[in-house]
Design an enzyme around this catalytic site. Structure first.
Site, mmCIF file in Angstrom:
data_model
loop_
_atom_site.group_PDB
_atom_site.id
_atom_site.type_symbol
_atom_site.label_atom_id
_atom_site.label_comp_id
_atom_site.label_asym_id
_atom_site.label_seq_id
_atom_site.Cartn_x
_atom_site.Cartn_y
_atom_site.Cartn_z
ATOM 1 N N LEU A 208 0.854 -1.198 0.000
ATOM 2 C CA LEU A 208 0.000 0.000 0.000
ATOM 3 C C LEU A 208 0.881 1.235 0.000
ATOM 4 C CD1 LEU A 208 -2.394 -0.708 3.011
ATOM 5 C CD2 LEU A 208 -3.053 -0.684 0.599
ATOM 6 N N HIS A 209 0.631 2.166 -0.884
ATOM 7 C CA HIS A 209 1.367 3.432 -0.795
ATOM 8 C C HIS A 209 0.656 4.605 -1.462
ATOM 9 C CE1 HIS A 209 2.462 2.397 -4.877
ATOM 10 N NE2 HIS A 209 2.849 3.641 -5.045
ATOM 11 N N ARG A 210 -0.470 4.359 -2.162
ATOM 12 C CA ARG A 210 -1.156 5.467 -2.846
ATOM 13 C C ARG A 210 -1.612 6.510 -1.828
ATOM 14 N NH1 ARG A 210 0.193 5.373 -7.493
ATOM 15 N NH2 ARG A 210 0.346 3.254 -8.203
#
Ligand code: UD1
Length: 368
Positions: A208-210
């Protein structure tokens, strides 16, 4: 005859696996091509940058602009300021940019004002969601580039609809998959499964990084709760991006994670360990772009935690399901995927490990 001079740009983690086979192909043709590698320094941690250079045998960058992190305007402006004198000094025939990160946009903008030709690899992808910084980067880069090399035919269609001249567009396939096929044998030697005490086909992997997922407390905590529910069925390995780690701390979400010991938070992995990890997993849950493509090719089920994708071919022809970010929906889709589990490699046209050769051929063809 003068050698064709091409300046290749990388900045952030997802650029490295795209540039590796391109540099390799250019070096094979060094009698007729001079290739220069510029790292903007957008990503700088060892785990986010140097590890990839070593594992993917990318030559040391000729120049590092060391721009580091900042707001979008700061980062983009710093890259532009540092890149302009460099490109004026080196006078390349082409500047090649990949993907959709701030480095891609910044270098394209500089070149377009100086009349230096830009080739964009991975052109034409559209999520049609302008809240994503990458979508802005893609639209502007494609509007300015001279040669637009696409990974799939949907990308060609997007560009044509935006009024890009057909003669500037060429379908070359997915260059990330060149790296995937090349590195698979090496990845199989990784000890990551042993280190994490995991058995093939018995765990899930998540990344996850958005900003839309991790910069919003309610969204991030909902996703973590859903991962917690899934982790009661099978361990969920979570190599954590620095941005996400910061947000978890800031939003004090560690308390949720403490309730779920089978969510296995680990440092970001290198390319080979990560490939070995997800290619042996039962399920991937991600908001990454590239992982939707890589899991498709390998036949690993991918659940994309976003409302849209700029890579629809991974849904049509691959293993991808784009499901949004609601806790209940993630839990429901994950359980469905686990119940109907199958592992079947998918064939997507031009995702064959030979895109880099077509990319270099295209640049040569468009030069004359
Ligand atoms: C960038 C790209 C994104 C890509 C992602 C992969 C843009 C707009 N975004 O997002 O498309 O999918 O890379 O990782 O270009 N940080 C570190 N060490 C690093 C790099 C970053 O600690 O080596 C931290 C910093 O606190 C920084 C934050 O991570 O502020 C975000 O980094 P940034 O480069 O702004 O964007 P990414 O979220 O990584």
């Amino acid at each position: 005859m003068e050698k064709l001079k091409i300046m290749n740009i990388v900045g952030a983690r997802p650029n490295f696996m795209k540039i590796a086979p391109i540099m390799d192909e250019m070096l094979k043709r060094k009698d007729s091509l001079e290739s220069i590698l510029v790292h903007t320094g957008q990503h700088y941690d060892k785990a986010m940058s140097q590890t990839f250079f070593q594992e993917l045998e990318i030559p040391e960058p000729d120049i590092n602009l060391n721009v580091g992190s900042g707001t979008h305007a700061e980062q983009t402006a710093r890259i532009m300021l540092a890149f302009e004198p460099l490109v004026l000094e080196k006078k390349p025939d082409w500047v090649l940019v990949v993907g959709d990160v701030n480095s891609t946009l910044a270098c394209t903008l500089v070149c377009s004002k100086l009349g230096i030709k830009v080739c964009h690899v991975e052109a034409g992808l559209r999520s049609f969601d302008r809240a994503m910084p990458e979508e802005i980067n893609r639209i502007v880069t494609d509007a300015l580039a001279d040669l637009l090399l696409t990974p799939s035919s949907d990308a060609d269609e997007n560009l044509l609809k935006e009024g890009v001249a057909a003669q500037k567009i060429k379908l070359v396939g997915n260059v990330m998959i060149d790296t995937l096929y090349k590195q698979l044998p090496k990845a199989k030697k990784s000890n990551i499964l042993k280190e994490l005490e995991l058995k093939s086909d018995s765990f899930a992997v998540t990344t996850l990084h958005r900003p839309s997922n991790v910069d919003d407390r309610a969204t991030l905590s909902g996703i973590i709760e859903a991962l917690g529910t899934i982790s009661k069925r099978l361990p969920v390995v979570f190599p954590i991006h620095p941005r996400t780690r910061e947000r978890i701390k800031q939003f004090e979400l560690n308390t949720i994670l403490d309730n779920y010991p089978s969510i296995r938070l680990i440092e970001p992995l290198g390319y080979l360990d990560f490939l070995q990890l997800y290619s042996n997993s039962k399920l991937v849950l991600t908001d990454s772009g590239g992982i939707q493509e890589e899991t498709s090719v390998l036949g690993i089920t991918c659940i994309t935690l976003r409302e849209n994708t700029e890579r629809p071919i991974t849904v049509e022809k691959g293993t991808n399901r784009v499901i949004g970010t609601s806790k209940e929906k993630i839990e429901e889709e994950a359980m469905k995927a686990l119940a109907s589990y199958s592992h079947q490699e998918k064939k997507i046209p031009f995702w064959d490990g030979k895109a880099s050769s077509r990319i270099v051929d295209a640049i040569i063809e468009y030069t004359s």
